[in-house]
Design a protein around this motif. Structure first.
Motif, PDB file in Angstrom:
ATOM      1  N   LEU A 241       0.835  -1.199   0.000  1.00  0.00           N
ATOM      2  CA  LEU A 241       0.000   0.000   0.000  1.00  0.00           C
ATOM      3  C   LEU A 241       0.873   1.252   0.000  1.00  0.00           C
ATOM      4  O   LEU A 241       0.569   2.222  -0.698  1.00  0.00           O
ATOM      5  N   GLY A 242       1.951   1.221   0.774  1.00  0.00           N
ATOM      6  CA  GLY A 242       2.861   2.368   0.795  1.00  0.00           C
ATOM      7  C   GLY A 242       3.439   2.657  -0.588  1.00  0.00           C
ATOM      8  O   GLY A 242       3.461   3.806  -1.041  1.00  0.00           O
ATOM      9  N   LEU A 243       3.872   1.608  -1.271  1.00  0.00           N
ATOM     10  CA  LEU A 243       4.406   1.763  -2.623  1.00  0.00           C
ATOM     11  C   LEU A 243       3.321   2.264  -3.582  1.00  0.00           C
ATOM     12  O   LEU A 243       3.559   3.184  -4.373  1.00  0.00           O
ATOM     13  N   TYR A 244       2.135   1.680  -3.500  1.00  0.00           N
ATOM     14  CA  TYR A 244       1.011   2.092  -4.343  1.00  0.00           C
ATOM     15  C   TYR A 244       0.685   3.573  -4.109  1.00  0.00           C
ATOM     16  O   TYR A 244       0.452   4.328  -5.066  1.00  0.00           O
ATOM     17  N   THR A 245       0.684   3.984  -2.848  1.00  0.00           N
ATOM     18  CA  THR A 245       0.375   5.370  -2.499  1.00  0.00           C
ATOM     19  C   THR A 245       1.397   6.318  -3.112  1.00  0.00           C
ATOM     20  O   THR A 245       1.035   7.353  -3.690  1.00  0.00           O
ATOM     21  N   VAL A 246       2.674   5.973  -3.012  1.00  0.00           N
ATOM     22  CA  VAL A 246       3.734   6.817  -3.579  1.00  0.00           C
ATOM     23  C   VAL A 246       3.618   6.877  -5.102  1.00  0.00           C
ATOM     24  O   VAL A 246       3.718   7.960  -5.702  1.00  0.00           O
ATOM     25  N   VAL A 247       3.383   5.730  -5.737  1.00  0.00           N
ATOM     26  CA  VAL A 247       3.271   5.694  -7.208  1.00  0.00           C
ATOM     27  C   VAL A 247       2.067   6.512  -7.674  1.00  0.00           C
ATOM     28  O   VAL A 247       2.182   7.324  -8.606  1.00  0.00           O
ATOM     29  N   MET A 248       0.915   6.336  -7.052  1.00  0.00           N
ATOM     30  CA  MET A 248      -0.275   7.085  -7.453  1.00  0.00           C
ATOM     31  C   MET A 248      -0.099   8.578  -7.188  1.00  0.00           C
ATOM     32  O   MET A 248      -0.550   9.414  -7.972  1.00  0.00           O
ATOM     33  N   THR A 249       0.574   8.908  -6.091  1.00  0.00           N
ATOM     34  CA  THR A 249       0.833  10.328  -5.795  1.00  0.00           C
ATOM     35  C   THR A 249       1.719  10.922  -6.882  1.00  0.00           C
ATOM     36  O   THR A 249       1.481  12.060  -7.331  1.00  0.00           O
ATOM     37  N   ALA A 250       2.718  10.167  -7.343  1.00  0.00           N
ATOM     38  CA  ALA A 250       3.595  10.665  -8.404  1.00  0.00           C
ATOM     39  C   ALA A 250       2.822  10.828  -9.721  1.00  0.00           C
ATOM     40  O   ALA A 250       2.970  11.853 -10.410  1.00  0.00           O
ATOM     41  N   ILE A 251       2.009   9.849 -10.065  1.00  0.00           N
ATOM     42  CA  ILE A 251       1.240   9.908 -11.323  1.00  0.00           C
ATOM     43  C   ILE A 251       0.296  11.109 -11.317  1.00  0.00           C
ATOM     44  O   ILE A 251       0.279  11.913 -12.251  1.00  0.00           O
ATOM     45  N   PHE A 252      -0.490  11.236 -10.267  1.00  0.00           N
ATOM     46  CA  PHE A 252      -1.462  12.319 -10.237  1.00  0.00           C
ATOM     47  C   PHE A 252      -0.822  13.670  -9.894  1.00  0.00           C
ATOM     48  O   PHE A 252      -1.297  14.714 -10.335  1.00  0.00           O
ATOM     49  N   GLY A 253       0.266  13.623  -9.132  1.00  0.00           N
ATOM     50  CA  GLY A 253       0.993  14.864  -8.857  1.00  0.00           C
ATOM     51  C   GLY A 253       1.561  15.467 -10.133  1.00  0.00           C
ATOM     52  O   GLY A 253       1.554  16.691 -10.312  1.00  0.00           O
TER      53      GLY A 253
END
Length: 190
Positions: A174-186
């Motif tokens: 979940l931590g990795l998913y959160t970072v990846v999604m934050t990067a994509i949408f950021g």
């Protein structure tokens, strides 16, 4: 409460149409929800009243985070057209039923939920939203509506799904998913 703060940001960003920021708020709300549960279970000196209060507070935050927020996202993305009220109602009603069922019956066999756990709604909707740019808003409106209603049906279904949040490997994923999604949408916000 950090998860609730992220949820409020997601609701606000959904209403004003900044959907990339709403996705970031939604995924971080799940991350903080999972972290909150892990921390609470490890706290020493918690009384039975503390556990009951925390459990009730968690349920209230869950319905806002995983029922109301996706419904507002759907309404806003659909331009607040009346037809989207039906989907929004179905999503919120399913969340209420799901949480009431869990509050009454708990985990099946101590390790599985009956019905899809609500936090999965946000994780799946955030993932689905990565396709919005590819599909365009006209097509994606139907995808979002269908996904939201399908998730609602799964929430109140009799399928057995494992409790993911207690497993350290899942927390890392979940931590990795959160970072990846934050990067994509950021990146979409820049």
């Amino acid at each position: 409460m950090a998860g609730l703060a992220c949820t409020v940001v997601a609701i606000y960003c959904s209403i004003i149409g900044v959907f990339a920021a709403a996705m970031i708020g939604m995924v971080w709300a799940v991350a903080f929800d999972w972290a909150d549960g892990l921390i609470a279970r490890r706290m020493k000196g918690r009384t039975g009243h503390d556990q009951m209060f925390g459990g009730q507070l968690d349920i209230l935050i869950d319905i806002v985070s995983y029922g109301v927020t996706p419904a507002i996202l759907l309404l806003s993305y659909g331009g607040f057209e009346p037809i989207f009220l039906v989907g929004a109602f179905v999503m919120i009603a399913a969340a209420g039923i799901r949480l009431s069922y869990f509050s009454t019956f708990g985990l099946a066999g101590g390790s599985h939920y009956t019905g899809l756990a609500l936090d999965n709604n946000s994780l799946i909707l955030v993932f689905v939203f990565t396709f919005e740019v590819l599909l365009g808003s006209d097509v994606f409106t139907y995808v979002l509506y269908g996904t939201g209603v399908a998730l609602a049906a799964l929430n109140v279904s009799q399928i057995q799904t494992p409790k993911l949040s207690g497993n350290p490997a899942n927390v890392w994923m979940l931590g990795l998913y959160t970072v990846v999604m934050t990067a994509i949408f950021g990146a979409q916000l820049i």
